[in-house]
Design an enzyme around this catalytic site. Structure first.
Site, PDB file in Angstrom:
ATOM      1  CB  SER A  47       9.730  27.910   5.797  1.00 37.71           C
ATOM      2  OG  SER A  47       8.354  27.734   5.611  1.00 37.71           O
ATOM      3  CG  ASP A  51       4.951  29.873   8.414  1.00 39.48           C
ATOM      4  OD1 ASP A  51       4.927  28.738   7.924  1.00 39.48           O
ATOM      5  OD2 ASP A  51       5.792  30.736   8.080  1.00 39.48           O
TER       6      ASP A  51
END
Length: 575
Positions: A149, A305
């Site tokens: 991430s 995301d």
């Protein structure tokens, strides 16, 4: 420097022929020149947690490398064979822009194929939501994403998705962990069967773009799309592979890309942290927006995301919205569109989390749908979709800059969310409004909500004990009053029990156990205490609100709510 025998025993295992020469040489180098690093690399096993594994890359049991990921994959292969004994098992694998992501993805593919499992491997980096989509599109049993991430450049990770396209949840998570922990490194089969590895790209890309447009487009006129000036940044990440294609196919022609951040780069050279939650990350995009007088800024984190959104406020200045604000804007728009299309029957739901704004509950009630609230993390929203197939999911989000439109993707999806927020902005501009004004009207209609988060870091063993004691005190000796307001209810997600102090009643909480406490005050304020599972931190989430008559009341109301949050923090002695 003295190194414990247990650590040296692990080091010696890694100096056997099971491990390649390069690994052994790196260990020998650390033994002579970096004993502290050697200790940190081997003092424990890097944990495969409830969503997967994340850590620093390097050699050793406490690092991300071909052996720790190989062990994960071998254990997962064994587990899949137990779960699906008479099926052709299929797996989809994607990876992000981080260092070694491509080579580690191939290692993972090799181990799956060595175990007779069919592998669909993306030929290049791709956004995480596209992997979630691909799992269901290709009827796979599992999906894997190599990503960390928005962690620093030295990190990488391994996220696991189940058949429904959502991240693994109980009971699969614990069962997979048991299968992994039962293995030795000698049990890993690295001997790839390349006949079982199929590279995927264009066909899945096209299906993903088509699905995104179907889910996140809402009859915006062509002239309105062409009239919206967008600035977009991928922050050196994967969304560059999807967002420009989606916006172009949807009819948005004035998309201005921050070119200095458009090339995928695991060093993330232009930002301190590639996280759109941090205002600094969008600095270059905001500067470009001011230079070209753009209407909106959109940016994503490296695996695409999370999304950040900035719009012009009433003074014409670009302002970064927080995750709760973007969530309520998008949710309210979706509900309004569903109502206009006469699609709301009362059997629909939106999704949120226990630390996100309670305004989501007000929106759901106003439109006659349910708001299902789960633990922090999008896997719980995805689980709602799986657990309630008789209901229709409209959309949902969480405060940490994640949103999901419809159920084609079962995770935070910045690609679909960017298209949706551009639809809202384009329609608003065509009506002579801004996104900011849309938000202000929502505050008038549903109440002005203000959220605030503080993280308190307590390092070391003493810090962990201190955090435990803070939670123990709040749990066993609950506060009766905070900032002059009575505590009317406390929810304890670790015991799955709540106490309504107004009626002196206890009630059950039908959500998986988690070390979270929520206090509700008589004035509608909400305070959530939650220790971090991965860092030496305890987080406190505050939500306060008040009713306002018109947008002219917002400035005064905001000052009052800011003061209320400050007073709550002072009263709880958290500063």
């Amino acid at each position: 420097m003295h190194i414990e025998k247990a650590i040296l025993d692990q080091v010696n295992i890694w100096l056997t022929p099971t491990f390649d020469q390069e690994t052994q040489e790196a260990i020998k180098e650390m033994m002579t020149s970096a004993p502290k690093e050697l200790e940190d690399s081997f003092y424990k096993n890097l944990e495969f947690g409830t969503g997967g594994m994340r850590g620093v890359m390097g050699v050793g049991t406490n690092r991300i490398n071909k052996y720790t990921l190989g062990q994960n994959t071998q254990g997962l292969s064994n587990y899949l064979k137990q779960c699906f004994p008479n099926e052709e098992i299929k797996v989809a694998i994607a990876y992000d822009c981080r260092h070694n992501s491509d080579t580690l993805a191939k290692v993972v593919a090799d181990v799956f194929s060595a175990n007779g499992i069919k592998v669909y491997l993306f030929s290049e980096l791709r956004p995480t939501p596209e992997l979630s989509f691909a799992v269901r599109h290709l009827a796979c049993h599992v999906g894997i994403v190599l990503t960390a991430s928005h962690n620093p450049p030295e990190y990488n990770g391994y996220k696991v998705y189940w058949q429904d396209g959502g991240q693994i949840v109980p009971p699969q998570d614990k069962e997979i962990i048991q299968a992994i922990e039962a293995l030795a490194y000698t049990d890993i089969n690295f001997n790839a069967n390349n006949d079982l590895i199929e590279y995927i790209d264009k066909d899945i890309d096209e299906a993903f773009v088509k699905s995104t447009i179907e889910n996140a487009s809402f009859n915006t006129p062509a002239y309105a799309k062409e009239n919206l000036k967008i600035v977009y940044t991928s922050l050196h990440g994967t969304s560059i592979k999807a967002v420009p294609a989606v916006l172009d196919a949807a009819g948005y022609t004035d998309v201005n890309i921050v070119e200095a951040q458009a090339i995928p780069d695991g060093n993330f050279p232009t930002v301190k942290s590639p996280n759109p939650e941090e205002p600094e990350a969008l600095t270059m995009a905001m500067e470009l927006a001011e230079n070209i007088q753009a209407d909106i800024v959109v940016g994503t984190d490296p695996d695409s995301d999370r999304l950040g959104v900035a719009v012009r406020n009433n003074e014409g200045k670009m302002t970064l919205l927080n995750g709760n604000q973007t969530m309520v804007i998008m949710t309210a728009f979706l509900l309004e569109q569903w109502l206009k299309a006469d699609k709301i029957t009362g059997n629909e739901f939106i999704g949120s989390t226990i630390v996100s704004t309670p305004m989501m509950l007000d929106l759901a009630e106003a439109y006659g749908v349910e708001c299902k609230v789960g633990l922090t993390g999008f896997k719980w929203i995805a689980k709602f979709i799986k657990d309630f197939p008789e209901q229709t999911f409209i959309g949902g989000g969480e405060e940490s800059f994640g949103f999901m439109v419809g159920d084609a993707v079962r995770d935070k999806d910045a690609v679909g969310a960017i298209l949706l927020v551009c639809e809202i902005a384009a329609q608003a501009k065509a009506e002579g409004q801004t996104l900011y004004q849309k938000l202000e009207q929502l505050y008038v209609d549903f109440g002005f909500y203000k959220e605030h988060l503080i993280s308190i870091t307590k390092k070391g063993m003493d810090g962990a004990v201190e955090i435990q004691q803070m939670m123990k005190d709040l749990r066993e000796n609950p506060l009766e009053e905070i900032n002059g307001n009575r505590v009317v209810c406390v929810e304890d997600y670790q015991t799955s029990k709540g106490k309504d102090f107004m009626n002196n009643e206890e009630f059950g909480i039908n959500i998986p156990k988690s070390n979270v406490l929520i206090y509700y005050l008589e004035d509608g304020s909400k305070i959530c205490a939650r220790p971090s599972g991965t860092e030496p931190k305890i987080k406190f989430y505050f939500s306060v609100n008040c009713a306002i008559e018109s947008v002219e009341d917002i400035a005064v109301a905001e000052l009052q709510l800011d003061e209320k949050i400050k007073n709550i923090i002072n009263d709880m002695q958290l500063n």
